[in-house]
Design a protein around this motif. Sequence first.
Motif, mmCIF file in Angstrom:
data_model
loop_
_atom_site.group_PDB
_atom_site.id
_atom_site.type_symbol
_atom_site.label_atom_id
_atom_site.label_comp_id
_atom_site.label_asym_id
_atom_site.label_seq_id
_atom_site.Cartn_x
_atom_site.Cartn_y
_atom_site.Cartn_z
ATOM 1 N N LEU A 98 -29.170 -62.942 -87.334
ATOM 2 C CA LEU A 98 -28.723 -62.684 -88.943
ATOM 3 C C LEU A 98 -29.579 -63.485 -89.911
ATOM 4 O O LEU A 98 -28.836 -64.486 -89.938
ATOM 5 C CB LEU A 98 -27.701 -62.139 -89.347
ATOM 6 N N THR A 104 -29.369 -54.514 -99.659
ATOM 7 C CA THR A 104 -28.544 -53.568 -99.470
ATOM 8 C C THR A 104 -29.524 -53.409 -100.588
ATOM 9 O O THR A 104 -29.552 -53.593 -101.696
ATOM 10 C CB THR A 104 -27.034 -54.119 -99.370
ATOM 11 N N GLU A 139 -29.331 -64.437 -97.855
ATOM 12 C CA GLU A 139 -30.246 -64.970 -97.073
ATOM 13 C C GLU A 139 -29.266 -66.411 -96.428
ATOM 14 O O GLU A 139 -28.547 -66.941 -97.179
ATOM 15 C CB GLU A 139 -31.131 -65.902 -98.092
ATOM 16 N N GLN A 174 -32.189 -44.958 -88.757
ATOM 17 C CA GLN A 174 -32.000 -46.161 -88.645
ATOM 18 C C GLN A 174 -32.623 -46.633 -87.273
ATOM 19 O O GLN A 174 -33.676 -46.439 -86.488
ATOM 20 C CB GLN A 174 -30.648 -46.801 -87.124
ATOM 21 N N ASP A 180 -32.473 -55.412 -92.782
ATOM 22 C CA ASP A 180 -31.486 -56.409 -91.978
ATOM 23 C C ASP A 180 -33.088 -57.803 -90.684
ATOM 24 O O ASP A 180 -33.753 -56.733 -90.199
ATOM 25 C CB ASP A 180 -30.688 -56.582 -90.428
ATOM 26 N N LYS A 181 -32.584 -58.383 -91.469
ATOM 27 C CA LYS A 181 -34.020 -59.354 -90.225
ATOM 28 C C LYS A 181 -33.089 -60.446 -89.622
ATOM 29 O O LYS A 181 -32.583 -61.029 -89.592
ATOM 30 C CB LYS A 181 -34.746 -60.517 -91.419
ATOM 31 N N PHE A 182 -33.762 -60.119 -88.543
ATOM 32 C CA PHE A 182 -33.532 -61.584 -87.525
ATOM 33 C C PHE A 182 -34.353 -62.694 -86.411
ATOM 34 O O PHE A 182 -35.640 -61.790 -86.313
ATOM 35 C CB PHE A 182 -32.457 -60.834 -86.099
ATOM 36 N N SER A 236 -31.177 -62.374 -92.604
ATOM 37 C CA SER A 236 -31.348 -61.881 -94.357
ATOM 38 C C SER A 236 -31.367 -60.493 -94.463
ATOM 39 O O SER A 236 -31.171 -59.875 -93.499
ATOM 40 C CB SER A 236 -33.018 -61.945 -94.373
ATOM 41 N N HIS A 237 -29.687 -60.023 -95.236
ATOM 42 C CA HIS A 237 -29.253 -58.579 -95.575
ATOM 43 C C HIS A 237 -30.056 -58.705 -97.153
ATOM 44 O O HIS A 237 -29.015 -58.760 -97.699
ATOM 45 C CB HIS A 237 -28.040 -58.857 -94.928
ATOM 46 N N GLU A 266 -25.308 -69.680 -98.141
ATOM 47 C CA GLU A 266 -25.368 -68.647 -97.863
ATOM 48 C C GLU A 266 -26.422 -68.058 -99.462
ATOM 49 O O GLU A 266 -25.596 -69.212 -100.022
ATOM 50 C CB GLU A 266 -24.402 -67.772 -97.823
ATOM 51 N N CYS A 315 -30.144 -50.073 -96.234
ATOM 52 C CA CYS A 315 -29.824 -51.687 -95.936
ATOM 53 C C CYS A 315 -31.246 -52.241 -94.948
ATOM 54 O O CYS A 315 -31.289 -51.413 -93.720
ATOM 55 C CB CYS A 315 -28.557 -51.396 -94.830
#
Length: 423
Positions: free
Chosen positions: A246, A251, A276, A212, A239-241, A248-249, A282, A237
Amino acid sequence: MAKLSLRRIKRKIKGSRIFRWLKMLVLWIKLLWHYIRLPFAWLKEFATVKHPKVWYGFTSIFPGRLDRYIIGKFIGTYFFAILLIISIAIVFDVNENLSKFTEYHAPMKAIVFDYYANFVPYFANLFSPLFVFIAVIFFTSKMAGNSEIIAIMAAGVSFKRLMRPYMLSCVLISIMSYYLSSYVIPHGTVIRQNFESLYKNNKKNTSADNVQLQVSPGVIAYIRYYDNKTKRGFGFCLDKFENKKLVSHMTAQEIQYDTIADEKYHWKAFSWKVREMRGMREKITQGVNLDTLIIMEPTDLVYSKGQQETFTSPELKEYISKQIDRGSANVVRYQVEYHKRIASSFASFILTIIGLSLSSRKRKGGMGMYLGIGLALSFIYIMLQTVSSTFAINAGTPAPLAAWAPNIIFAFVAYFCYRKAPN
């Protein structure tokens, strides 16, 4: 008959067109050199008569006969010491690793060009301070034993002026040492480590679990398993914050680093899905293959022992700044390596001053005592480098201080020896 035949051959050679052309070419070169040298001769004659102080001040910048003599002695003894000690090291290394080379069927070409061709520059540069110290003590003690130092000082040359050719030699050695450690040796270290992993059973770390890292501000990547041999990761994975939320996720079952791309950071995602978050809504997009840009490389995911030695200095600087932006804790050993390359190149100046100050006196007993002192001080310097690096990695000592600590300590020793040197 033999004499007549030789005379005929000489006449034919002298009468040939090629010989006449060569003779004419030599005459033209002599004439050209005469006209090139003539203005400098006039300038010298004018300056020595009208402005002698300016002329002698200008000519004192360039190395004189004494400087060239000492520089030749210094450089020649330095490379002779390298050749001698590295030859002994190669003999011991062959004796130690011959059984492994035979067991793993290492080809002779790989042993010579992949292993020892990169083994020699690495260890020669690693122990360069030792070779500099031995060279200075060896030939300076010999000069002092032959009363050459006494004659030089009796001619009006001060000890400070005597140090000039030594410092000029150190400039050449320092530039060579820094260039080797920063640009040449890292590429050779990669080849040597690959050889060791194949034929010496020195297994490199080629995989990582549960990685990670922060690839950029607000972007966190996670890989369940990564294989560095195939440059392939599984269970990816991303992830954007934004403002700690959060947005955007992404995988993917599998990602592959594109090694043939024109630019860095190109990855291919397989069986991917992106979610998104837009307020209460979503949006989901998915696909089979996706070419994407993720600011991470295989070197960020897997760490192997001695990895910092495989980076050139520009690559090290870029890697350090990138890891600091990510907030990574595994950056100290890279900072130590970066600063140690610069500090080690300056060590030759300090050790040369110590060696010259110790061995410039003519004493009974020869140079044995000086060589012993030189070896002891050189090994103390190398030990201090190792200890200070360990303190930086494990005890939180600043990397620049850890890299320069041996030079700082030995600088005081050099100043003390210089003050006690003969005038």
